[in-house]
Every structure is written in C-alpha cells, then in structure tokens.
Design a protein around this motif. Structure first.
Motif, PDB file in Angstrom:
ATOM      1  N   THR A 268       0.839  -1.191   0.000  1.00 21.66           N
ATOM      2  CA  THR A 268       0.000   0.000   0.000  1.00 21.66           C
ATOM      3  C   THR A 268       0.879   1.247   0.000  1.00 21.66           C
ATOM      4  N   PRO A 269       0.667   2.193  -0.923  1.00 20.15           N
ATOM      5  CA  PRO A 269       1.501   3.400  -0.943  1.00 20.15           C
ATOM      6  C   PRO A 269       1.369   4.185   0.361  1.00 20.15           C
ATOM      7  N   ALA A 270       2.496   4.715   0.834  1.00 21.44           N
ATOM      8  CA  ALA A 270       2.516   5.506   2.062  1.00 21.44           C
ATOM      9  C   ALA A 270       2.993   6.915   1.755  1.00 21.44           C
ATOM     10  N   PRO A 271       2.242   7.927   2.145  1.00 20.06           N
ATOM     11  CA  PRO A 271       2.633   9.305   1.847  1.00 20.06           C
ATOM     12  C   PRO A 271       3.749   9.784   2.773  1.00 20.06           C
ATOM     13  N   VAL A 272       4.406  10.853   2.350  1.00 20.77           N
ATOM     14  CA  VAL A 272       5.391  11.514   3.213  1.00 20.77           C
ATOM     15  C   VAL A 272       4.656  12.128   4.400  1.00 20.77           C
ATOM     16  N   ARG A 273       5.236  11.957   5.586  1.00 25.95           N
ATOM     17  CA  ARG A 273       4.669  12.556   6.788  1.00 25.95           C
ATOM     18  C   ARG A 273       5.796  13.144   7.643  1.00 25.95           C
ATOM     19  N   PHE A 274       5.564  14.346   8.159  1.00 26.43           N
ATOM     20  CA  PHE A 274       6.500  14.989   9.076  1.00 26.43           C
ATOM     21  C   PHE A 274       6.038  14.712  10.510  1.00 26.43           C
ATOM     22  N   LEU A 275       6.922  14.114  11.306  1.00 25.62           N
ATOM     23  CA  LEU A 275       6.568  13.762  12.675  1.00 25.62           C
ATOM     24  C   LEU A 275       7.248  14.700  13.664  1.00 25.62           C
ATOM     25  N   PRO A 276       6.609  14.925  14.804  1.00 24.95           N
ATOM     26  CA  PRO A 276       7.209  15.759  15.845  1.00 24.95           C
ATOM     27  C   PRO A 276       8.273  14.993  16.623  1.00 24.95           C
ATOM     28  N   ALA A 277       8.936  15.685  17.511  1.00 26.64           N
ATOM     29  CA  ALA A 277       9.876  15.023  18.414  1.00 26.64           C
ATOM     30  C   ALA A 277       9.121  14.056  19.316  1.00 26.64           C
ATOM     31  N   PHE A 278       9.758  12.926  19.605  1.00 23.11           N
ATOM     32  CA  PHE A 278       9.240  11.936  20.557  1.00 23.11           C
ATOM     33  C   PHE A 278       7.874  11.372  20.142  1.00 23.11           C
ATOM     34  N   LEU A 297      18.158   4.667  15.480  1.00 22.74           N
ATOM     35  CA  LEU A 297      17.321   4.588  16.675  1.00 22.74           C
ATOM     36  C   LEU A 297      17.551   5.745  17.627  1.00 22.74           C
ATOM     37  N   GLY A 298      18.787   6.203  17.714  1.00 28.29           N
ATOM     38  CA  GLY A 298      19.089   7.284  18.643  1.00 28.29           C
ATOM     39  C   GLY A 298      18.401   8.592  18.320  1.00 28.29           C
ATOM     40  N   LEU A 299      17.995   8.776  17.081  1.00 31.93           N
ATOM     41  CA  LEU A 299      17.361  10.036  16.696  1.00 31.93           C
ATOM     42  C   LEU A 299      16.065  10.266  17.459  1.00 31.93           C
ATOM     43  N   SER A 300      15.266   9.212  17.583  1.00 34.21           N
ATOM     44  CA  SER A 300      13.944   9.374  18.192  1.00 34.21           C
ATOM     45  C   SER A 300      14.046   9.673  19.680  1.00 34.21           C
ATOM     46  N   VAL A 301      14.927   8.975  20.369  1.00 30.98           N
ATOM     47  CA  VAL A 301      15.028   9.200  21.814  1.00 30.98           C
ATOM     48  C   VAL A 301      15.752  10.501  22.123  1.00 30.98           C
ATOM     49  N   ALA A 302      16.518  11.016  21.175  1.00 26.97           N
ATOM     50  CA  ALA A 302      17.215  12.288  21.375  1.00 26.97           C
ATOM     51  C   ALA A 302      16.336  13.492  21.060  1.00 26.97           C
ATOM     52  N   GLY A 303      15.134  13.257  20.577  1.00 26.34           N
ATOM     53  CA  GLY A 303      14.210  14.356  20.344  1.00 26.34           C
ATOM     54  C   GLY A 303      14.295  14.991  18.976  1.00 26.34           C
ATOM     55  N   HIS A 304      14.847  14.282  17.992  1.00 28.70           N
ATOM     56  CA  HIS A 304      14.869  14.815  16.633  1.00 28.70           C
ATOM     57  C   HIS A 304      13.483  14.675  15.995  1.00 28.70           C
ATOM     58  N   ARG A 305      13.061  15.691  15.300  1.00 28.69           N
ATOM     59  CA  ARG A 305      11.862  15.583  14.471  1.00 28.69           C
ATOM     60  C   ARG A 305      12.226  14.786  13.222  1.00 28.69           C
ATOM     61  N   THR A 306      11.321  13.930  12.774  1.00 27.26           N
ATOM     62  CA  THR A 306      11.653  13.010  11.694  1.00 27.26           C
ATOM     63  C   THR A 306      10.659  13.115  10.546  1.00 27.26           C
ATOM     64  N   VAL A 307      11.079  12.575   9.401  1.00 31.35           N
ATOM     65  CA  VAL A 307      10.245  12.539   8.205  1.00 31.35           C
ATOM     66  C   VAL A 307      10.098  11.086   7.766  1.00 31.35           C
ATOM     67  N   LEU A 308       8.871  10.676   7.531  1.00 27.18           N
ATOM     68  CA  LEU A 308       8.606   9.351   6.994  1.00 27.18           C
ATOM     69  C   LEU A 308       8.522   9.425   5.476  1.00 27.18           C
ATOM     70  N   VAL A 309       9.309   8.583   4.816  1.00 27.91           N
ATOM     71  CA  VAL A 309       9.237   8.420   3.370  1.00 27.91           C
ATOM     72  C   VAL A 309       9.024   6.936   3.109  1.00 27.91           C
ATOM     73  N   TRP A 317      14.189  16.909  10.495  1.00 29.74           N
ATOM     74  CA  TRP A 317      13.869  18.273  10.076  1.00 29.74           C
ATOM     75  C   TRP A 317      13.921  19.228  11.260  1.00 29.74           C
ATOM     76  N   THR A 318      14.272  20.463  10.952  1.00 30.73           N
ATOM     77  CA  THR A 318      14.328  21.523  11.956  1.00 30.73           C
ATOM     78  C   THR A 318      13.838  22.817  11.322  1.00 30.73           C
TER      79      THR A 318
END
Length: 364
Positions: A268-278, A297-309, A317-318
């Motif tokens: 199933t196609p998945a769209p791009v999504r911007f996620l917040p920290a944590f 893995l360290g990105l999520s626990v360190a509070g980085h905002r992430t992008v799903l592709v 992202w910042t």
C-alpha cells in the motif's frame, strides 16, 4: 501461524496512527484513539495532529485543552502525555506504582527514609485551596518538614508520582511560552481519579491493552510494556487472549492483535509525513524496526523531528532562522524529493512561522 514482515507491520502501524491517510475526527477522539500523545515538548502535539488529521488547525487543540477535554499529565513511562480527561482519570491509579518507582529510582539516595504517604498528604493539604502552583512553590510550602532532599527530588516526587496533577494552560497552547503550573487532576477536571479494584481483576489493564493494540498492533508483549512502562500486564494479556489473533514476526516473536483491526497490504503506498519530536509512532514499541532502521534509533530518543518516506524514518527536520531544513538519512529518488518538498510546503503554511526557505540536504 502467519508471519508478518517489517513492511506489513509498518503499514499496519501507519494505518492505525492516521499516517497512511489523515483521519476525519475530532481532536479528543484522535487523542483517545492514539492512547495519548507524548508531550514533554509542549508544541509537538500540534505537529503530530496536523500530520494525522484532515483540516487540523491549532485552535482545535487549544480549545480542547482550555475546555478540559484533554489534559497534560505525567503518565506512561513517567513522561508528560497529552491524554483525554477520561483516560487521565481512568488510567492514573494504574500507573501509581510505576511512577513512584521511577522517581525513587532516579533519586533513591536523596529520598531515602522519606515517608511517601506523609509527603503525599502534605502536598494534597497545600493544594486544597485549588490554587495552581509551580513545582517550586509547592516544594517551598512543605520543605520545612523535609529539609534534607534537594528541591528537585522532592518536587518530582510530589508532582510526577504522589499527587495526580494536571499541567494547566497556557502551558501547551499554540505558540505560547508558559511555565508549568500544577493543579490536582481531580480539581482541574472536577472528577475523582478512578481507584484500582480491590480484587485481583484488572479491567483497566485489559482495556488499556485493547486500546494499545487498536492504535499500535500487531505488537508483542514487550512492545506494550515499552509503551506504558507497566510491569503487570501479562495477566491482562492472558485474560483477553481468547479475544485476540496471533501472528509471528520474522524473528519468531509472538504478536497480538485485535481481529478486525486494519492490516493493509504491505505494498500500500505511504505518503510523506512529518513527525514531531518523541512521536509515539516510533517510541510506542520495544522493537522499532517496523518504522526506523537500527542505525537511526538514537534520533527518536534524542528528540529529533523526523520525516517518513515510504513509511520509514528517512530524514530529520528543523526550523531555524526562517528556514525549514530537511536532512535526508539516505539518497532520495527524484519522486521522493518532490513528495518531501510538497509536504514541506504544506507544513510551512501550517506553522505560519515566517519560514522563507525549504532546504533539503540529501546524503549520497
């Protein structure tokens, strides 16, 4: 037994987290379905809801907070969560033991010999006038009786463990900077926290398990525990096992799920999504391989905002100096870059923060 690979689990998670298609529901309904949203960074739930709900505007969450339909409180894993008023009242007692253990684990030496019941009673007596207080103000009111422990240790014991508290607006409102002011949950919501039953039955745990699977399943027992921080859910699993369906992942782990829950086709196609920290779409599991590579893995626990592709964490992202900067974690195809840029444009319109430029840095 059916084996679900990481891609199948990914699409199930996206579907249930409103990340495969944005949901058409109210803010309280969405927060309830998601079993709360991690919210120690006050502005992040706005981004999480924008990525999940059609037509979401910040005023909708502001209104839910000020109307007391949702509330900020310490709950799962001793982390500040945004949860519905009903869930805060129903779940808080179930978390009491864990909350105390985690505070005592952090400040074991500083709080040695403290009578927890006496501290809790003193805190409740101070708050009986229903005046919101900062943690510092609350500690000052009782520290003469316990002059030994550092203020931070005594304050966290009271606010995060002993007395169920709500963090009041304007903390958590859109683009507002405000310190934490606390009021007992029962005072803010004008209803009492539900007590645990005296017998061995655990209906609260069973309902939490079903709710978790609806928003995160299929999932292993270790995933449930990682999400909530509670140690006593095996009995709840056994109590409802006959209601559940069972799968295996590629490593042979048993995965539990609700029979009618969405499990989309892996392609199933998945769209791009911007996620917040944590974001709990990542942190709500012990095994996060369905959505993020081990190297990141360290990105999520360190509070980085992430992008799903394509459903996976592929960039961070910042926003700084009027620039939305996206840093890819792998080379992106031309189509992926275009999709990221398009979603980024929509995000800048939502943030309305004077962003003048979108910059996409692509590795490789």
């Amino acid at each position: 037994m059916t084996v679900l690979d990481a891609r199948a689990l990914n699409r199930a998670t996206l579907a249930r987290q409103y990340l495969l298609a944005r949901g058409d529901t109210t803010v309280p309904q969405a927060v309830a379905h998601l079993c709360g949203m991690q919210a120690q960074e006050p502005q992040e739930p706005f981004i999480g809801l924008w990525s999940r709900l059609s037509g979401f505007q910040p005023g909708l969450l502001d209104g839910a907070l000020t109307a007391r339909a949702v509330v900020r409180t310490h709950l799962m894993r001793r982390t500040v969560h945004l949860v519905t008023a009903d869930d805060a009242l129903a779940w808080r007692s179930r978390h009491d033991t864990m909350l105390r253990q985690r505070v005592l684990g952090t400040y074991r030496r500083e709080l040695a010999g403290i009578d927890l019941a006496e501290v809790a009673a003193a805190g409740r007596a101070v708050m009986a006038d229903q005046r919101p207080r900062t943690m510092t103000e609350l500690v000052r009111a009782i520290e003469d009786r316990w002059p030994g422990p550092p203020r931070r240790a005594l304050g966290e014991l009271l606010v995060a463990a002993l007395v169920p508290m709500a963090q009041l607006p304007p903390r958590g409102l859109w683009q507002r900077t405000a310190g934490v002011r606390n009021l007992p949950l029962s005072s803010w919501l004008e209803r009492d926290v539900a007590p645990l039953p005296a017998d061995a039955d655990d209906p609260v745990g069973q309902r939490m398990l079903r709710r978790y699977l609806a928003a995160y399943g299929p999932a292993a027992r270790a995933d449930v525990r990682a999400w909530c921080g509670l140690a006593g859910l095996p009995a709840a699993v056994e109590a409802v096992r006959d209601e559940l369906v069972v799968f295996r992942d590629e490593r042979g782990r048993e995965l539990l799920d609700l029979p009618g829950a969405p499990r989309p086709h892996p392609e199933t196609p998945a769209p791009v999504r911007f996620l917040p920290a944590f974001d709990n779409a990542i942190l709500g599991y012990h095994d996060r391989s369905r959505i993020i590579d081990a190297a990141h893995l360290g990105l999520s626990v360190a509070g980085h905002r992430t992008v799903l592709v394509d459903g996976r964490v592929t960039a961070t992202w910042t926003v700084r100096e009027r620039q939305l900067r996206i840093s890819a974690l792998r080379p992106l195809t031309a189509a992926e870059r275009e999709a990221v840029h398009t979603e980024a444009q929509d995000l800048t319109a939502f943030l309305d923060d004077g962003i003048e430029r979108i910059r996409l840095d692509v590795e490789g």
